[in-house]
Design a protein around this motif. Structure first.
Motif, PDB file in Angstrom:
ATOM      1  N   VAL A 127       0.826  -1.209   0.000  1.00  0.00           N
ATOM      2  CA  VAL A 127       0.000   0.000   0.000  1.00  0.00           C
ATOM      3  C   VAL A 127       0.858   1.256   0.000  1.00  0.00           C
ATOM      4  O   VAL A 127       1.765   1.406   0.818  1.00  0.00           O
ATOM      5  N   VAL A 128       0.541   2.155  -0.916  1.00  0.00           N
ATOM      6  CA  VAL A 128       1.107   3.506  -0.928  1.00  0.00           C
ATOM      7  C   VAL A 128      -0.065   4.470  -0.842  1.00  0.00           C
ATOM      8  O   VAL A 128      -0.948   4.463  -1.702  1.00  0.00           O
ATOM      9  N   LEU A 129      -0.072   5.274   0.190  1.00  0.00           N
ATOM     10  CA  LEU A 129      -1.156   6.220   0.429  1.00  0.00           C
ATOM     11  C   LEU A 129      -0.702   7.614   0.027  1.00  0.00           C
ATOM     12  O   LEU A 129       0.233   8.161   0.608  1.00  0.00           O
ATOM     13  N   LEU A 130      -1.367   8.192  -0.971  1.00  0.00           N
ATOM     14  CA  LEU A 130      -1.017   9.529  -1.447  1.00  0.00           C
ATOM     15  C   LEU A 130      -1.994  10.550  -0.884  1.00  0.00           C
ATOM     16  O   LEU A 130      -3.203  10.399  -1.044  1.00  0.00           O
ATOM     17  N   GLY A 131      -1.473  11.571  -0.243  1.00  0.00           N
ATOM     18  CA  GLY A 131      -2.303  12.630   0.306  1.00  0.00           C
ATOM     19  C   GLY A 131      -1.798  13.991  -0.127  1.00  0.00           C
ATOM     20  O   GLY A 131      -0.759  14.113  -0.755  1.00  0.00           O
ATOM     21  N   GLN A 132      -2.560  15.022   0.215  1.00  0.00           N
ATOM     22  CA  GLN A 132      -2.191  16.381  -0.169  1.00  0.00           C
ATOM     23  C   GLN A 132      -1.346  17.018   0.914  1.00  0.00           C
ATOM     24  O   GLN A 132      -1.719  17.067   2.083  1.00  0.00           O
ATOM     25  N   SER A 133      -0.211  17.551   0.507  1.00  0.00           N
ATOM     26  CA  SER A 133       0.679  18.211   1.444  1.00  0.00           C
ATOM     27  C   SER A 133       0.058  19.523   1.932  1.00  0.00           C
ATOM     28  O   SER A 133      -0.541  20.262   1.152  1.00  0.00           O
ATOM     29  N   PRO A 134       0.207  19.833   3.224  1.00  0.00           N
ATOM     30  CA  PRO A 134      -0.310  21.105   3.732  1.00  0.00           C
ATOM     31  C   PRO A 134       0.547  22.298   3.338  1.00  0.00           C
ATOM     32  O   PRO A 134       0.185  23.443   3.601  1.00  0.00           O
ATOM     33  N   ASP A 135       1.695  22.037   2.729  1.00  0.00           N
ATOM     34  CA  ASP A 135       2.582  23.120   2.297  1.00  0.00           C
ATOM     35  C   ASP A 135       3.133  22.778   0.912  1.00  0.00           C
ATOM     36  O   ASP A 135       2.560  21.943   0.211  1.00  0.00           O
ATOM     37  N   ARG A 136       4.223  23.405   0.522  1.00  0.00           N
ATOM     38  CA  ARG A 136       4.802  23.167  -0.806  1.00  0.00           C
ATOM     39  C   ARG A 136       5.831  22.037  -0.809  1.00  0.00           C
ATOM     40  O   ARG A 136       6.452  21.776  -1.840  1.00  0.00           O
ATOM     41  N   ASP A 137       5.987  21.361   0.315  1.00  0.00           N
ATOM     42  CA  ASP A 137       6.995  20.301   0.419  1.00  0.00           C
ATOM     43  C   ASP A 137       6.352  18.921   0.315  1.00  0.00           C
ATOM     44  O   ASP A 137       5.167  18.751   0.602  1.00  0.00           O
ATOM     45  N   ARG A 138       7.164  17.949  -0.069  1.00  0.00           N
ATOM     46  CA  ARG A 138       6.726  16.555  -0.067  1.00  0.00           C
ATOM     47  C   ARG A 138       7.073  15.926   1.283  1.00  0.00           C
ATOM     48  O   ARG A 138       8.122  16.222   1.857  1.00  0.00           O
ATOM     49  N   HIS A 139       6.178  15.091   1.768  1.00  0.00           N
ATOM     50  CA  HIS A 139       6.402  14.452   3.064  1.00  0.00           C
ATOM     51  C   HIS A 139       6.208  12.942   2.918  1.00  0.00           C
ATOM     52  O   HIS A 139       5.386  12.491   2.117  1.00  0.00           O
ATOM     53  N   ARG A 140       6.942  12.186   3.729  1.00  0.00           N
ATOM     54  CA  ARG A 140       6.810  10.722   3.717  1.00  0.00           C
ATOM     55  C   ARG A 140       6.880  10.190   5.136  1.00  0.00           C
ATOM     56  O   ARG A 140       7.637  10.703   5.959  1.00  0.00           O
ATOM     57  N   TRP A 141       6.091   9.182   5.403  1.00  0.00           N
ATOM     58  CA  TRP A 141       6.211   8.419   6.645  1.00  0.00           C
ATOM     59  C   TRP A 141       5.485   7.098   6.434  1.00  0.00           C
ATOM     60  O   TRP A 141       4.996   6.815   5.324  1.00  0.00           O
ATOM     61  N   THR A 142       5.398   6.278   7.447  1.00  0.00           N
ATOM     62  CA  THR A 142       4.713   4.995   7.328  1.00  0.00           C
ATOM     63  C   THR A 142       3.644   4.869   8.394  1.00  0.00           C
ATOM     64  O   THR A 142       3.754   5.434   9.487  1.00  0.00           O
ATOM     65  N   ILE A 143       2.592   4.132   8.048  1.00  0.00           N
ATOM     66  CA  ILE A 143       1.571   3.727   9.008  1.00  0.00           C
ATOM     67  C   ILE A 143       1.599   2.205   9.003  1.00  0.00           C
ATOM     68  O   ILE A 143       1.087   1.571   8.077  1.00  0.00           O
ATOM     69  N   GLY A 144       2.230   1.617  10.011  1.00  0.00           N
ATOM     70  CA  GLY A 144       2.457   0.181   9.949  1.00  0.00           C
ATOM     71  C   GLY A 144       3.347  -0.122   8.762  1.00  0.00           C
ATOM     72  O   GLY A 144       4.420   0.459   8.598  1.00  0.00           O
ATOM     73  N   ASP A 145       2.880  -1.019   7.888  1.00  0.00           N
ATOM     74  CA  ASP A 145       3.640  -1.357   6.679  1.00  0.00           C
ATOM     75  C   ASP A 145       3.194  -0.547   5.467  1.00  0.00           C
ATOM     76  O   ASP A 145       3.694  -0.771   4.361  1.00  0.00           O
ATOM     77  N   ALA A 146       2.261   0.393   5.648  1.00  0.00           N
ATOM     78  CA  ALA A 146       1.792   1.232   4.536  1.00  0.00           C
ATOM     79  C   ALA A 146       2.650   2.492   4.450  1.00  0.00           C
ATOM     80  O   ALA A 146       2.948   3.123   5.465  1.00  0.00           O
ATOM     81  N   GLU A 147       3.054   2.841   3.235  1.00  0.00           N
ATOM     82  CA  GLU A 147       3.840   4.051   3.019  1.00  0.00           C
ATOM     83  C   GLU A 147       2.906   5.224   2.724  1.00  0.00           C
ATOM     84  O   GLU A 147       1.963   5.109   1.944  1.00  0.00           O
ATOM     85  N   VAL A 148       3.157   6.358   3.366  1.00  0.00           N
ATOM     86  CA  VAL A 148       2.374   7.575   3.154  1.00  0.00           C
ATOM     87  C   VAL A 148       3.241   8.603   2.442  1.00  0.00           C
ATOM     88  O   VAL A 148       4.385   8.847   2.844  1.00  0.00           O
ATOM     89  N   ARG A 149       2.691   9.194   1.388  1.00  0.00           N
ATOM     90  CA  ARG A 149       3.375  10.279   0.690  1.00  0.00           C
ATOM     91  C   ARG A 149       2.398  11.441   0.534  1.00  0.00           C
ATOM     92  O   ARG A 149       1.273  11.248   0.071  1.00  0.00           O
ATOM     93  N   LEU A 150       2.840  12.625   0.909  1.00  0.00           N
ATOM     94  CA  LEU A 150       2.023  13.824   0.721  1.00  0.00           C
ATOM     95  C   LEU A 150       2.592  14.622  -0.446  1.00  0.00           C
ATOM     96  O   LEU A 150       3.792  14.912  -0.495  1.00  0.00           O
TER      97      LEU A 150
END
Length: 521
Positions: A27-50
């Motif tokens: 799972v790769v979860l794509l969300g909207q960044s609250p600013d102009r930067d890209r962010h990454r972290w994990t929720i369990g084994d799911a990768e989050v990208r803003l």
């Protein structure tokens, strides 16, 4: 997964991403960044990208046009027009009072004031014409909306709300690079991004499946005030792309039947409730649950009403605040996404006018796995929402969170939740927007809270509202589309998220005020 928010605060999306990763999906979860930067972290084994989203098309083209000659006399924006109009009114009122008191006619001054009033009125009308050209609720705007709907049908959103393309430009390239086997698009903005990504992939010979997760009934959302084009544009966008989904899931059986009928879906959508559950990540399991009463500065004997969720007029917070003068000693905790925001400041100003500001406590969200024990310290969970179509259809997230916290619930008479409370006896129902009836319901619960808590001892009541059961349903939808055995590990699932009004934490609609906003949930 695709969703139109920054992931934090959207418990439904977080739980879905983590539970599907735990089930073996990549799972790769794509969300909207609250600013102009890209962010990454994990929720369990799911990768989050803003992903940053630049809202270039949110502003209409005519908003860039200069004011033409007939508007040269218009006042500048900023309030000077209203100031001058009020100043002239004050001058004329003063002359009238002095004429009566002193017996003098003040003919020259009254004539000058009348001429000045006409000049100020003319300049004020010129400004109104300038603003009217930009006013989304003006007659020209209404005619333009009707014209594009008639000419383009479901494609009219391209002219009425072209900002939806900004999500495509931000998320589309990222989804394409992931080359997913399945795209899980959350809610009405992401369904277009997901559907177009599927079309592009299939054009290249890859088989991609699309799951549409409908969090709410779009026509039932309270749209942004004055923006007539918002609702028809987004309904058209959803209708154009909703039929592209290979499978649809939603939050209640009533909404599933509505979607099946309105979008002419081949089958009734699967129901995945906004149920609480899901433990903390291993690296955060040690974090203590905040003490709600300590944060409010009150002891265990003080009556405490808690509201958890987004703030908007249709959420009914005014009813809660206005009840406090009639509930001596009771305090209200507001667990909200932005406790320092302008909406909360307005609520506190209202409380100050009523003399109860010291009994209202805005608090920030806690992680979704802490919500239930955090809320359990209260005496009553309140849901004072108003009658809007979207509020009538489902048991919202906070309803089930209050239930798992074993809180008696005081809920307005919206159809589904009121019926459930009357059936189980877990709380009291009051007439929406009726403060006196809310006070009656709250007093009844505070008089004997144990009687209402007994409802949660009924076998099977809380078990049906757990996330583990919902995750199994979602996993079966994925497996049915990709035809893999339950024990197999699936290949990439792209998940993307973008800001919206109704974090799924509680069926919330976006708040009005930004071009993408809708109320909201």
């Amino acid at each position: 997964m695709l969703v139109d928010n920054a992931v934090n605060g959207d418990s439904r999306v977080q739980k879905a991403a983590r539970s599907m990763a735990d089930a073996g999906w990549d799972v790769v979860l794509l969300g909207q960044s609250p600013d102009r930067d890209r962010h990454r972290w994990t929720i369990g084994d799911a990768e989050v990208r803003l992903v940053p989203v630049v809202m270039t098309l949110a502003k209409r083209r005519r908003d860039y046009r200069r004011v033409v000659l007939p508007r040269l006399f218009a006042y500048r924006r900023g309030g000077i027009a209203h100031h001058r109009k009020q100043w002239v009114k004050a001058w004329r009122a003063d002359l009238l009072a002095r004429r009566s008191a002193e017996g003098r006619r003040f003919l020259i001054r009254r004539t000058a004031a009348r001429i000045l009033a006409r000049w100020v009125g003319f300049r004020h009308r010129q400004l109104a014409l300038v603003e009217g050209r930009r006013n989304p609720d003006s007659l020209p705007e209404r005619l333009r909306t009707a014209m594009w709907r008639a000419l383009l049908g479901d494609r009219c959103w391209r002219r009425l709300e072209p900002y939806l393309w900004d999500y495509e430009f931000a998320f589309g390239p990222v989804v394409d690079a992931l080359e997913p086997d399945l795209i899980h698009a959350n809610d009405f903005r992401m369904i277009g991004v997901g559907a177009r990504a599927v079309h592009r992939a299939r054009g290249k010979g890859r088989s991609v499946k699309l799951v549409w997760d409908a969090h709410e009934y779009l026509p039932g959302i309270k749209p942004r005030a004055g923006y007539r084009r918002w609702m028809p544009a987004h309904v058209a966008h959803e209708r154009e792309y909703g039929r592209c989904a290979d499978a649809v899931v939603t939050v209640s059986q009533t909404l599933a039947e509505l979607l099946h009928k309105e979008h002419r879906l081949p089958r009734v959508p699967a129901v995945v409730l906004n149920a609480p559950g899901g433990g903390p990540p291993a690296d955060r399991a040690h974090e203590p649950v905040p003490d709600l009463r300590q944060l409010c500065g009150i002891d265990a004997a003080t009556p405490l009403l808690v509201y958890s969720g987004a703030l908007a007029p249709q959420r009914g917070l005014a009813t809660l605040i206005e009840s406090l003068p009639q509930l001596p000693g009771a305090h209200a905790a507001l667990v909200v996404p932005a406790p320092d925001g302008w909406v909360v400041r307005r609520v506190l100003d209202h409380a100050a006018e009523l003399g109860v500001a010291d009994r209202v406590h805005p608090l920030p969200y806690v992680p979704h796995w802490q919500i239930v024990p955090f809320l359990a310290a209260a005496d009553i969970g309140v849901i004072p929402i108003h009658h809007w179509p979207n509020h009538e259809l489902a048991l919202i997230t906070k309803f089930m969170e209050y239930a798992h916290a074993k809180l008696p619930i005081v809920v307005s008479d919206v159809r589904t939740m009121a019926a459930k409370v009357r059936e189980t006896g877990q709380g009291e129902v009051f007439r929406a927007e009726d403060t006196a009836d809310f006070v009656r319901a709250a007093r009844a619960v505070l008089a004997d809270p144990a009687a209402y808590r007994k409802a949660y001892d009924s076998p099977g009541l809380l078990e049906q509202w757990t996330w583990d059961a919902q995750a199994d349903i979602l996993d079966s939808v994925y497996q049915g589309l990709l035809a893999v055995p339950a024990e197999a590990t699936a290949t990439a699932t792209a998940a993307a998220t973008v800001p919206q009004g109704e974090p799924a934490t509680e069926d919330e609609e976006p708040e009005p005020g930004d071009p993408a906003g809708a109320t909201a949930t």
